[in-house]
Design a protein around this motif. Structure first.
Motif, PDB file in Angstrom:
ATOM      1  N   VAL A 103      52.345  13.345  36.876  1.00 33.00           N
ATOM      2  CA  VAL A 103      52.146  14.648  36.218  1.00 33.00           C
ATOM      3  C   VAL A 103      53.435  15.116  35.455  1.00 33.00           C
ATOM      4  CG1 VAL A 103      50.540  15.650  38.025  1.00 33.00           C
ATOM      5  CG2 VAL A 103      52.889  15.938  38.452  1.00 33.00           C
ATOM      6  N   LYS A 104      53.103  15.820  34.471  1.00 36.75           N
ATOM      7  CA  LYS A 104      54.136  16.106  33.629  1.00 36.75           C
ATOM      8  C   LYS A 104      53.882  17.592  33.021  1.00 36.75           C
ATOM      9  CE  LYS A 104      57.641  14.653  30.152  1.00 36.75           C
ATOM     10  NZ  LYS A 104      58.196  13.598  29.394  1.00 36.75           N
ATOM     11  N   ARG A 105      54.725  18.373  33.173  1.00 30.87           N
ATOM     12  CA  ARG A 105      54.683  19.960  32.589  1.00 30.87           C
ATOM     13  C   ARG A 105      53.342  20.530  32.919  1.00 30.87           C
ATOM     14  NH1 ARG A 105      58.589  19.570  28.869  1.00 30.87           N
ATOM     15  NH2 ARG A 105      58.926  17.881  27.596  1.00 30.87           N
ATOM     16  N   VAL A 106      53.366  20.611  34.325  1.00 34.53           N
ATOM     17  CA  VAL A 106      52.264  21.462  34.907  1.00 34.53           C
ATOM     18  C   VAL A 106      52.805  22.319  36.018  1.00 34.53           C
ATOM     19  CG1 VAL A 106      50.317  21.113  36.766  1.00 34.53           C
ATOM     20  CG2 VAL A 106      50.775  19.338  34.921  1.00 34.53           C
ATOM     21  N   HIS A 107      52.095  23.527  36.315  1.00 35.64           N
ATOM     22  CA  HIS A 107      52.472  24.398  37.304  1.00 35.64           C
ATOM     23  C   HIS A 107      51.532  24.301  38.398  1.00 35.64           C
ATOM     24  CE1 HIS A 107      54.810  27.107  34.751  1.00 35.64           C
ATOM     25  NE2 HIS A 107      54.389  26.632  33.626  1.00 35.64           N
ATOM     26  N   PHE A 108      52.065  24.139  39.606  1.00 31.56           N
ATOM     27  CA  PHE A 108      51.376  23.993  40.877  1.00 31.56           C
ATOM     28  C   PHE A 108      52.005  25.319  41.926  1.00 31.56           C
ATOM     29  CE2 PHE A 108      51.746  19.621  39.854  1.00 31.56           C
ATOM     30  CZ  PHE A 108      50.468  19.280  39.953  1.00 31.56           C
ATOM     31  N   PHE A 109      51.098  25.546  42.809  1.00 39.88           N
ATOM     32  CA  PHE A 109      51.513  26.367  43.909  1.00 39.88           C
ATOM     33  C   PHE A 109      51.491  25.547  44.996  1.00 39.88           C
ATOM     34  CE2 PHE A 109      47.337  27.239  45.403  1.00 39.88           C
ATOM     35  CZ  PHE A 109      47.533  27.556  46.618  1.00 39.88           C
ATOM     36  N   LYS A 110      50.848  24.457  45.397  1.00 37.83           N
ATOM     37  CA  LYS A 110      50.766  23.592  46.511  1.00 37.83           C
ATOM     38  C   LYS A 110      50.433  22.259  45.960  1.00 37.83           C
ATOM     39  CE  LYS A 110      50.372  23.054  50.939  1.00 37.83           C
ATOM     40  NZ  LYS A 110      51.283  23.065  52.013  1.00 37.83           N
ATOM     41  N   LEU A 111      51.259  21.185  46.184  1.00 42.56           N
ATOM     42  CA  LEU A 111      51.137  19.855  45.849  1.00 42.56           C
ATOM     43  C   LEU A 111      51.356  18.718  47.061  1.00 42.56           C
ATOM     44  CD1 LEU A 111      50.360  17.689  43.868  1.00 42.56           C
ATOM     45  CD2 LEU A 111      52.647  17.940  43.092  1.00 42.56           C
ATOM     46  N   TYR A 112      50.243  18.375  47.431  1.00 44.92           N
ATOM     47  CA  TYR A 112      50.391  17.359  48.704  1.00 44.92           C
ATOM     48  C   TYR A 112      49.993  15.971  48.326  1.00 44.92           C
ATOM     49  CZ  TYR A 112      48.951  14.941  53.094  1.00 44.92           C
ATOM     50  OH  TYR A 112      48.890  14.121  54.333  1.00 44.92           O
ATOM     51  N   ILE A 113      51.037  14.894  48.369  1.00 42.62           N
ATOM     52  CA  ILE A 113      50.660  13.427  48.016  1.00 42.62           C
ATOM     53  C   ILE A 113      50.891  12.735  49.226  1.00 42.62           C
ATOM     54  CG2 ILE A 113      51.704  11.772  46.694  1.00 42.62           C
ATOM     55  CD1 ILE A 113      53.402  14.089  45.161  1.00 42.62           C
TER      56      ILE A 113
END
Length: 119
Positions: free
Chosen positions: A10-20
């Motif tokens: 991902v590039k230039r994205v806003h998240f509030f929660k990211l689970y890999i």
């Protein structure tokens, strides 16, 4: 967002929660902020994953900014601030942190567990 892919970027994205969960991930020039879940990281890198996080801001999260149990994780040129804990490393993770600014977190900036390693 939950990621179960083998390769993920991902590039230039806003998240509030990211689970890999697993696979290889690259996070570049993103903002991860505003997660109000206290018992969880805003960015979670699971034990079956490898991840490179670069030029990313992780801030204003109620729990950990990043919770890492990954095989390998690299944080490069990131800003990690105003979280309860900046980065928490557990398990047998090998984590590299370089050229990052980790500041103004409530309890700790960086926690490395007993079985984990960091440079």
């Amino acid at each position: 967002v939950i990621v179960l892919a083998t390769r993920f970027a991902v590039k230039r994205v806003h998240f509030f929660k990211l689970y890999i969960s697993r696979g290889d991930a690259t996070i570049d020039h993103c903002r991860i902020h505003g997660c109000q879940i206290v018992d969880s990281g805003a960015l979670i890198i699971g034990s079956s994953a490898s991840c490179r996080v670069s030029n990313t801001e992780i801030y204003d999260n109620a729990g950990e900014g990043a919770a890492v149990s990954a095989k390998h994780a690299t944080f490069d040129s990131c800003k990690i601030f105003r979280n309860t804990v900046g980065v928490s490393v557990s398990g047998t993770s090998a984590v590299k942190v370089s050229k990052c600014r980790i500041s103004d977190n409530v309890t700790y900036g960086l926690i490395i567990g007993a079985d984990a390693s960091g440079t």
